[in-house]
Write a protein that holds these residues in place. Structure first.
Motif, PDB file in Angstrom:
ATOM      1  N   ILE A  28       0.780  -1.130   0.070  1.00 43.56           N
ATOM      2  CA  ILE A  28      -0.058   0.064  -0.061  1.00 43.56           C
ATOM      3  C   ILE A  28       0.886   1.430  -0.044  1.00 43.56           C
ATOM      4  O   ILE A  28       0.319   2.569  -0.154  1.00 43.56           O
ATOM      5  CB  ILE A  28      -0.834   0.170   1.260  1.00 43.56           C
ATOM      6  CG1 ILE A  28      -0.165  -0.068   2.573  1.00 43.56           C
ATOM      7  CG2 ILE A  28      -2.090  -1.043   1.214  1.00 43.56           C
ATOM      8  CD1 ILE A  28      -1.056   0.102   3.807  1.00 43.56           C
ATOM      9  N   LEU A  29       2.068   1.286   0.197  1.00 41.77           N
ATOM     10  CA  LEU A  29       2.913   2.285   0.224  1.00 41.77           C
ATOM     11  C   LEU A  29       3.577   2.679  -1.213  1.00 41.77           C
ATOM     12  O   LEU A  29       3.291   1.953  -2.151  1.00 41.77           O
ATOM     13  CB  LEU A  29       4.128   2.205   1.156  1.00 41.77           C
ATOM     14  CG  LEU A  29       3.661   1.806   2.595  1.00 41.77           C
ATOM     15  CD1 LEU A  29       5.233   1.503   3.485  1.00 41.77           C
ATOM     16  CD2 LEU A  29       3.276   3.095   3.056  1.00 41.77           C
ATOM     17  N   SER A  30       4.065   4.020  -1.340  1.00 45.27           N
ATOM     18  CA  SER A  30       4.677   4.202  -2.553  1.00 45.27           C
ATOM     19  C   SER A  30       5.742   3.238  -3.188  1.00 45.27           C
ATOM     20  O   SER A  30       6.214   2.291  -2.460  1.00 45.27           O
ATOM     21  CB  SER A  30       5.211   5.524  -2.404  1.00 45.27           C
ATOM     22  OG  SER A  30       6.367   5.659  -1.652  1.00 45.27           O
ATOM     23  N   GLY A  31       5.811   3.178  -4.381  1.00 44.18           N
ATOM     24  CA  GLY A  31       7.109   2.588  -4.922  1.00 44.18           C
ATOM     25  C   GLY A  31       8.445   2.752  -4.428  1.00 44.18           C
ATOM     26  O   GLY A  31       9.164   1.878  -4.132  1.00 44.18           O
ATOM     27  N   LEU A  32       8.862   3.857  -3.964  1.00 43.05           N
ATOM     28  CA  LEU A  32      10.009   4.234  -3.642  1.00 43.05           C
ATOM     29  C   LEU A  32      10.187   3.520  -1.998  1.00 43.05           C
ATOM     30  O   LEU A  32      11.131   3.159  -1.852  1.00 43.05           O
ATOM     31  CB  LEU A  32      10.089   5.864  -3.371  1.00 43.05           C
ATOM     32  CG  LEU A  32      11.307   6.441  -2.653  1.00 43.05           C
ATOM     33  CD1 LEU A  32      12.530   6.085  -3.746  1.00 43.05           C
ATOM     34  CD2 LEU A  32      11.468   7.818  -2.399  1.00 43.05           C
ATOM     35  N   ALA A  33       8.979   3.609  -1.315  1.00 42.94           N
ATOM     36  CA  ALA A  33       9.216   3.063   0.067  1.00 42.94           C
ATOM     37  C   ALA A  33       9.109   1.590  -0.116  1.00 42.94           C
ATOM     38  O   ALA A  33      10.013   0.708   0.359  1.00 42.94           O
ATOM     39  CB  ALA A  33       7.929   3.332   0.812  1.00 42.94           C
TER      40      ALA A  33
END
Length: 381
Positions: A307-312
């Motif tokens: 559910i987090l950003s691709g970066l995270a």
């Protein structure tokens, strides 16, 4: 995937953490360590094939792909330069060097000779710190008004606590800010994309003298110090500092750094106030990111790659609900550095390199001058 031969210089707490994280990458063989005294015994204790008393002999004999430097600050320059002069990639602990001049020389040499370097500013690599960066980058936070927080420890709480970090001839002119404050401001500049342009610092040394053990510290296990067991040493570096920052977009910031704050073993706090929302992250609850809003419910974003950003998500190795922390930040940092080495990419990546190490030395120099001169200091560069 390339298989790397790596050597580690310095096998204390941090050196051991480097070895463990490198092994987790799967394609790195730690072939030797260098340390004094008892290099062979330390190598055996960490299941490393060979130990050397002289790091030069180790580098010349083993001819590694990468050298990790985990020694006191005063030795970083000569060790890094020795490795780079032989075309070897270098990963160094922070602060990069003892002096600003040394840092400039290392960064310039690495750039001129296209050598890939890394500095272990591992705090960038907590997943929720990466999520904060992604939210800033996407515009979700809006214009940044303020940044504040700090870094609190208690390992130097008593005047009987002693370390090489207390000695300026080994560690440099700053202690608390250089040691842990550098982590905080590197993390803040990385997350926000802002650059500090001016600082106002206040230092204090609460223990004007400390008791330096005259024998190995473990000698005192279970018994009180006797007067003949230690020497009274005057202390010239800060136990505590508070720094005000002005950033290049007009934002204001503040941090409090202390190594004498009872009960806090290693707490990092970061608060970002933006025009659309606010963010709060606490390393003692590192798998959650608090998001504050004026006109809607506040939220807590858990560490969950789905559910987090691709970066995270790229800095996460385990599913949601499976805690990741300090050791994992080392692994993720080294993973990115070694990928750049394999690709021959000396451009600016998401990890800290020697240019970033120089940046922190520039900031530290300005903070020290501000504390001494009791005035705002503009950042050069």
């Amino acid at each position: 995937m390339k298989r790397f031969r790596t050597c580690v210089i310095g096998v204390g707490f941090i050196g051991a953490a480097h070895i463990e994280a490198l092994r987790r990458l799967g394609n790195v063989d730690v072939v030797a360590v260098a340390d004094v005294p008892n290099a062979a015994a330390k190598a055996e204790a960490h299941c490393v094939p060979r130990g050397y008393d002289d790091y030069r002999e180790m580098i010349d004999t083993e001819k590694p792909d990468v050298v990790h430097i985990c020694t006191p600050n005063a030795s970083h320059y000569e060790m890094a330069m020795y490795a780079m002069e032989r075309g070897i990639a270098v990963v160094c602990e922070k602060p990069l060097t003892k002096t600003l001049e040394e840092a400039r020389a290392l960064a310039a040499y690495a750039k001129e000779h296209n050598i890939i370097t890394g500095v272990n500013f591992n705090c960038r690599w907590y997943p929720q710190v990466m999520q904060a960066k992604a939210m800033v980058d996407s515009g979700e936070v809006g214009d940044i008004y303020t940044v504040h927080g700090g870094y609190l420890q208690d390992w130097l709480y008593y005047d009987t606590d002693y370390s090489w970090r207390l000695e300026p001839e080994v560690s440099g002119d700053s202690r608390a800010f250089a040691d842990i404050g550098s982590h905080w401001i590197d993390m803040v500049e990385s997350v926000t994309g802002l650059r500090a342009v001016e600082v106002l610092a206040d230092f204090e040394t609460f223990h004007k003298t400390r008791k330096k053990p005259l024998k190995p510290v473990d000698t005192y296990s279970g018994m009180a110090l006797r007067p003949e067991d230690y020497a009274e040493i005057p202390i010239h570096t800060e136990d505590y500092c508070t720094v005000l920052f002005r950033f290049d977009n007009g934002a204001h910031g503040a941090c409090t750094i202390s190594q004498v704050f009872a009960g806090r073993k290693n707490q990092i706090l970061m608060d970002i106030g933006g025009s659309r929302c606010a963010l709060h992250w606490d390393s003692e609850d590192s798998n959650e990111l608090w998001i504050g809003r004026r006109d809607a419910f506040n939220q807590k974003a858990p560490k969950d790659p789905s559910i987090l950003s691709g970066l995270a998500a790229a800095s996460i190795s385990y599913p949601g609900g499976h805690v990741e922390g300090f050791p994992d930040t080392f692994k993720q940092n080294f993973k990115a550095i070694y990928a750049a080495i394999e690709q021959g990419d000396s451009g600016k990546g998401i990890f800290a390199n020697f240019d970033d190490g120089l940046r922190e030395m520039v900031l530290c120099d300005a903070v020290v001058r501000s504390a001494r001169e009791r005035r705002w200091i503009k950042i050069d560069g």
